[in-house]
Structures are given as C-alpha cells and as structure tokens.
Write a protein that holds these residues in place. Structure first.
Motif, short mmCIF file in Angstrom:
data_model
loop_
_atom_site.label_atom_id
_atom_site.label_comp_id
_atom_site.label_asym_id
_atom_site.label_seq_id
_atom_site.Cartn_x
_atom_site.Cartn_y
_atom_site.Cartn_z
N PHE A 14 0.81 -1.22 0.00
CA PHE A 14 0.00 0.00 0.00
C PHE A 14 0.84 1.27 0.00
N VAL A 15 1.82 1.34 0.89
CA VAL A 15 2.56 2.59 1.07
C VAL A 15 3.46 2.90 -0.11
N ALA A 22 -10.36 -0.54 0.05
CA ALA A 22 -9.78 0.76 0.40
C ALA A 22 -8.62 1.12 -0.52
N MET A 23 -7.80 0.13 -0.86
CA MET A 23 -6.72 0.39 -1.81
C MET A 23 -7.27 0.75 -3.18
N GLY A 24 -8.36 0.11 -3.57
CA GLY A 24 -9.01 0.46 -4.83
C GLY A 24 -9.53 1.89 -4.82
N THR A 53 -7.00 1.51 5.30
CA THR A 53 -5.96 0.50 5.06
C THR A 53 -4.96 0.44 6.21
N LEU A 54 -4.39 1.58 6.58
CA LEU A 54 -3.36 1.58 7.60
C LEU A 54 -3.92 1.29 8.99
N THR A 55 -5.14 1.73 9.27
CA THR A 55 -5.75 1.41 10.56
C THR A 55 -5.97 -0.09 10.70
N THR A 56 -6.46 -0.73 9.64
CA THR A 56 -6.70 -2.17 9.68
C THR A 56 -5.38 -2.93 9.86
N LEU A 57 -4.35 -2.55 9.13
CA LEU A 57 -3.06 -3.22 9.25
C LEU A 57 -2.46 -3.00 10.64
N ALA A 83 -0.25 0.39 -10.24
CA ALA A 83 0.50 -0.46 -9.31
C ALA A 83 -0.34 -0.78 -8.08
N MET A 84 -1.11 0.18 -7.58
CA MET A 84 -1.91 -0.08 -6.39
C MET A 84 -3.04 -1.04 -6.68
#
Length: 447
Positions: free
Chosen positions: A276-277, A336-338, A370-374, A428-429
């Motif tokens: 993701f990042v 979320a990435m989409g 995304t980052l909160t879930t990870l 890429a994402m």
C-alpha cells in the motif's frame, strides 16, 4: 480519571446479555456506565460505534492528550519549516528539517521497540515526553531571543526525532492495555482521527500564531502539549511490568524480528504495508508540486488539499467498524486500496477542483482504512512481551516504504510527468490490492 487501576482494561469482559443495572457489581476497573452496550441487539448483529473506546475514562484522557500532542507537532512543523526559510532559504536546508526528524524512525524504530519491551512503558513514555518538552522549550527560548541558527535548528530537530522514535512504538504498544481486545481496532481508528484532525487544523493554527506572536510561539505551544501528556502519564497507575527474560539487547532484537518474519499474519501485515505505502506515497511526495504546477494553486490551495485528505480520513473512520464487520479485514483493505487508486487516476487527469477535491476525500478515507486495519491487526496479533518490537518493525517498514516510494515517484515524475506518475502509481496499487488477497490477515478485529 481513576488514580488506581487494579487490572488492565484489556481484561474487561463486556456484559451483553445482562441488563445494564446487573453489571454494576462487575469488578472491572471501568464503571458500568462506561462499558455497557444495549442488550436489545446482539453485538454480532450491531457493531459498536467507532467512538466506543472513548467511554473508557483512561483511554479518553490518553486520546485527548494524544490529540493535543499531534496538534502541537503539526504547529511545530509549520514553525520549524518557516524558521528555516528565514535562517537559510535553500531548498536543501528547508527539506533537511523534515529529513532530520524522519531519519531516526527509519533506522532506530526496531531498537526503540526493544527498549519498550524491556523497560517499564510508563516510565519510558515519561522520559521521552520530558526530553521532547525540554527540546521544544529550548527551541522556543532560542528563537525568541534570536540566538537560533540553521544548524542548531537541525540538531534540535534531530534530537526530537530520537525522542519520537522511542515514543511512537511505546505509545502504540500501550493501546491494548487501555481498551478491551474487541475495541483495539476502534482505538487505533480514533488515533488516526486525532492525527488527521491535527493535520487539518495544525498548519492553520501555526500560521496564525506566527503572524500574531512570532515563530517562537509555535514551539512554546508544542512544549505545553508535551507537558500535558506528562500529567496524564503521572495519573496512569500501571500494573503490568516488562522484563528482559534474561536475554541480551541483541538477542531481544533478533527475537522480535524473527517473530515478525516467521509469524504468518505479521508477515502478511508487513507485506500489506509495502503493497500500500509504496504506491500510495506518490500522493504525499508529489502533491505540493501537483498543486503548484498542474492547478496553479498557492500555499493556501495546497493546504485545502491536505485538509481534504484529513477530512476524508475522519469521515472514513466513522464508517470503518461497520464496513469491517460486513466485509472482513482482507476485502476491506482491498476495497480501500481500490478507492485510493481511483483518486490517483482522477488526479492524473488534472480535472476541475469540484471533481478533484471529492476524489481526495475518498483517498483520505482509503488511506485511513488500510493503515488502521493493518495497524490494529499487528497490535492484536503480537503477544504483549513482543508488541513494541513488532510495532517497531511495522514503523520501520512503513517509513522505509514511504522514503523509497517518495524517491521512486520523484524520479518517475521527472521522466514522464506528474500525470503519468499518478497513472503508474494507480495501476500499481490496483495490482497490489489484488496481490494482497493472497496474503490474508485472517484476524477478527471486532470479536
């Protein structure tokens, strides 16, 4: 705030089937009014609201202190950046202010996590906050008196980075001690809200302070926020204790890295962060140039775009528990990435502001989800004795991916332009979102 906690809040058992009044005799350190949900609808059918952890008095005070600290940090960054322009106006020196703060995180986050797993977290946090208070107060006095220099600013900023690199994994690893397990994801989401609220308001407040009182006031305000955190830490009567378990520092470091590398869920979390990042960093590295060259906006327009990212993150946090409850962590991260990728595609077209700003709101929600879930998955998965080391690995992976991505997208944009770089990043994402489904998190965050 209660001045004594007989057992960590993470051990609280939620009373669901019983009436509200029957839980009054619970031995929980949290009062019944703070930790009871209506029995009319089972939790499995009605997820709790995102603000539920704020009912816990201890977490509420910690969250308020964190919000103030985040606000002070963003006010400080505005002041530090502007101060450097008055001391040494070269782009390299201005950029060096942020670099001097970020470098310790890239290289020292894992060793800092080892410290947090071996020493008392409360005392370690008090030490780091006291150091940060001393540094910011010194910077305020030197700036007010006119004795600050460009290299002095960089040196003090680097010392702040050292304090922050110990503070962040220690603070994050303490969250599971403040809330029950089934509220960790909401607590992490509320932390994201405090950060994004501060990012939205901090720069504006910093600009007003500089105009009205002078640059020194931004550092003085930040020092006051660190003092507030120290007060909250004094009131935290923590019972848990850390131990080295007879291992050397190096052995403890190897143990933490080995756990993250060998544990399937933690390994997948790290892969998810990179997936993701790395493409997502294109937004932060290219957004200032995009606002200036593609849209013709000044600093105020750039501030509006940053505020939209923060506002999108706050709105996304309100919906996150329900979405995660319905779709699960893996599909939620992919969606979320989409969403974030769709915003990058919109930016590559350089549309009108009425189309662009809603797209940036969506990107803010995707970034936060995304980052909160990870982050929450990592905190739930890690055992308490390894939690700070694991979060140090998480922060290292995130900071390294951000730094690598920023360099990469700058090079790509220099060759094919901003629009082309955003298109490549979006593509890429999308690819990494699908690839991420092969590395499931397999963790229930709301159980």
């Amino acid at each position: 705030m209660k001045l004594a906690i007989s057992s960590p809040p993470g051990s609280v058992e939620r009373k669901i089937a019983r009436p509200r009044q029957s839980s009054a005799s619970s031995p929980s350190p949290v009062t019944a009014s703070e930790d009871v949900v209506s029995p009319a609808v089972p939790t499995a059918l009605r997820p709790e609201p995102f603000w539920e952890p704020l009912r816990l008095r201890l977490f509420r005070f910690f969250w308020m202190a964190s919000l103030a600290s985040n606000l002070g940090t963003w006010i400080h960054e505005v002041g530090a950046g502007w101060l450097m322009t008055t001391l040494e106006g070269s782009p390299e020196m201005v950029a060096a202010v942020r670099t001097s703060m970020a470098l310790p995180i890239v290289f020292l986050a894992i060793p800092a996590g080892v410290l947090a797993d071996r020493f008392d977290k409360r005392r370690l946090l008090m030490m780091t906050q006291s150091l940060l208070l001393l540094v910011t107060a010194t910077l305020a006095v030197l700036t007010w008196s006119g004795h600050i220099t460009a290299w002095g600013l960089l040196m003090l900023t680097f010392v702040m980075g050292l304090g922050m690199v110990v503070h962040v994994p220690t603070w994050q690893s303490a969250i599971p001690e403040l809330v029950p397990r089934n509220q960790i994801s909401r607590a992490v989401g509320l932390g994201s809200i405090s950060f994004n609220l501060a990012r939205t308001m901090g720069p504006a407040i910093g600009g007003v302070l500089i105009a009205v009182l002078g640059i020194w006031s931004t550092f003085a305000i930040n020092a006051c926020t660190f003092a507030g955190v120290v007060v909250v830490l004094f009131l935290w009567k923590r019972t848990a204790r850390e131990s080295s378990r007879g291992r050397s520092f190096a052995a403890s470091l190897r143990q933490g890295v080995r756990y993250v590398a060998m544990h399937r869920v933690m390994r997948n979390v790290m892969i998810g962060v990179v997936f993701f990042v790395l493409p997502g960093s294109s937004l932060w590295s290219l957004l200032p140039l995009f606002a200036k060259t593609e849209l013709g906006w000044g600093s105020s327009g750039f501030g509006v775009m940053v505020a939209c990212v923060g506002a999108g993150a706050v709105m996304g946090a309100a919906l996150l528990p329900r979405l995660r409850h319905r779709f699960g962590s893996d599909r939620l991260v992919a969606v979320a990435m989409g969403m974030f990728a769709s915003g990058l595609f919109v930016m590559s077209w350089s549309p009108r502001w009425e189309i662009l700003l809603p797209a940036i709101l969506v990107m803010g929600a995707g970034w936060m989800a995304t980052l909160t879930t990870l982050n929450a998955t990592a905190q739930i998965t890690l055992p308490p004795r390894l939690r700070a080391r694991g979060m140090g690995c998480y922060l290292t992976m995130m900071a390294g991916s951000m730094a690598t991505g920023s360099f990469l997208w700058g090079q790509i944009a220099g060759r094919i332009g901003l629009g082309g770089a955003f298109q490549v990043a979006a593509t890429a994402m999308v690819a990494t979102a699908f690839a991420g489904l092969a590395f499931p998190l397999a963790t229930r965050l709301d159980d």
